[in-house]
Enzyme design. Structure first.
Site: not given
Ligand code: ADP
Ligand code: TRP
Length: 346
Positions: A128, A211, A214
């Protein structure tokens, strides 16, 4: 009657002996396939086998300063998508993080035993800082402490998360051990990832960069319609194709196969693997199949989202009952924590 509910009835509160599962997702936009396969799908699977807490991490979303007009709508969006994907408020406790002030109090207390050096070494923090050097706020640095508070406030044993969150989970274990040994009481158990298929999942983006996320602008969302999904998949980055039989796959192609393994049946995966191995693969066909199989999973969920999102009476009932259950469990933990630290009534 599901086991969790039966036990809850029996003990008439949330302190029964069943193992506790907890997980959260930040309210920063629509849920994507990474959230679904890395987290949500597993939540649904286990909700009647454990004492489950699933919450919306709205405090965590504040690190990026969402506009006040969007803040509430984002929480509502995740809640509606949780429910549309099959989370059942009768089986699991669904709540909003900021509705449980005990979490914030535990966060203050855990901050006293979290060291700046270890927080600065967190991979997500360093990432970040690199991505947004102008917004390195203290909330970002102590993000893992708030996440540990989420987990420890319900003394969770299992935390189903994607691979990207495993370091944070390890830190929660460190704080649990440190607290217990500093105060000489076993207040917190050590929580572990709940993995269903050998190892934690990482859903790749279709732009060939790491990965799906969002904030990475590379998501396929549960809320996307068929046309949007097909367009996104057809635009996925590929190469010029294999020239030698059985050659190793470059990352961008491996990514497509990773998705295929998640959404398609084994015979489809085998078919395209064979085509890759004998160099006759047509990426267009692979993508068309992939888009179709993604839609098969997401469109039935999408169909339910809008109706739930617009049912304010239902949503507020879900939120109120989740909050009450979560606060009962959280305040029981906080009482133990305060006692261990030495807070006493006058
Ligand atoms: P983002 O990373 O999209 O902002 P979050 O951080 O809120 O989403 O993640 C919520 C859940 O989704 C967590 O358990 C995270 O490990 C899982 N997660 C998010 N992106 C991925 C991904 N690309 N592959 C597997 N799990 C994911
Ligand atoms: N940090 C998690 C993420 O970005 C979301 C989250 C917050 C969480 N608190 C949690 C996940 C507690 C599991 C348990 O994905």
């Amino acid at each position: 009657m599901p086991a969790a509910k039966q036990l809850r009835r029996l003990f008439n509160d949330t302190t029964y002996t069943m193992e506790t599962v907890l997980s959260g997702i930040r309210s920063t936009g629509h849920l994507h396939l990474g959230n679904y396969f890395g987290a949500l799908k597993n939540f649904v699977k286990i909700q009647d086998k454990y004492n489950c807490y699933f919450f919306i991490a709205d405090l965590h979303s504040l690190t990026t300063h969402p506009h006040p007009d969007d803040f509430h709508a984002s929480v509502k969006t995740i809640l509606a998508e949780y429910l549309a994907a099959g989370l059942d408020p009768e089986k699991a406790t669904l709540y909003i993080q900021s509705d449980v002030p005990e979490v914030s109090e535990l966060y203050v207390l855990l901050n006293m035993i979290a060291y700046v050096g270890e927080l600065e070494r967190t991979v997500t923090f360093k990432e970040k800082v690199r991505q947004n050097p102008d917004n390195v706020n203290a909330g970002l640095l102590t993000y893992p402490v708030l996440m540990a508070s989420d987990i420890l406030i319900h003394r969770a044993n299992w935390v189903p998360v994607g691979k990207d969150q495993e370091q944070h989970l390890e830190m929660a274990r460190v704080y649990a051990r440190r607290f217990n040994s500093m105060y000489g009481v076993e207040v917190f158990p050590e929580a572990h990832n709940l993995v269903f298929t050998g190892e934690a999942i990482k859903v790749p983006g279709l732009d060939g960069t790491g990965k799906m996320g969002k904030s990475n602008g590379n998501g396929i969302y549960l809320y996307d319609d068929e046309k949007t999904i097909t367009k996104k998949v057809m635009k996925a980055v590929t190469d010029s194709g294999p020239t030698e039989p059985n050659s190793p796959m470059p990352q961008v192609i491996e990514n497509l196969f990773t998705l295929l393994r998640l959404v398609s049946d084994q015979s489809t995966v085998d078919y395209f693997t064979e085509k890759w191995n004998d160099c006759s693969i047509r990426y267009g066909d692979l993508k068309k199949q992939l888009a179709q199989d993604i839609c098969k999973i997401t469109l039935p969920i999408k169909e339910k989202i809008d109706a739930i999102y617009n049912d304010d009476a239902y949503l507020s009932k879900v939120v109120a009952s989740g909050r009450d259950r979560a606060r009962a469990s959280a305040s029981a933990t906080l009482t133990e924590v305060r006692k261990a630290i030495g807070f006493r009534a006058f």
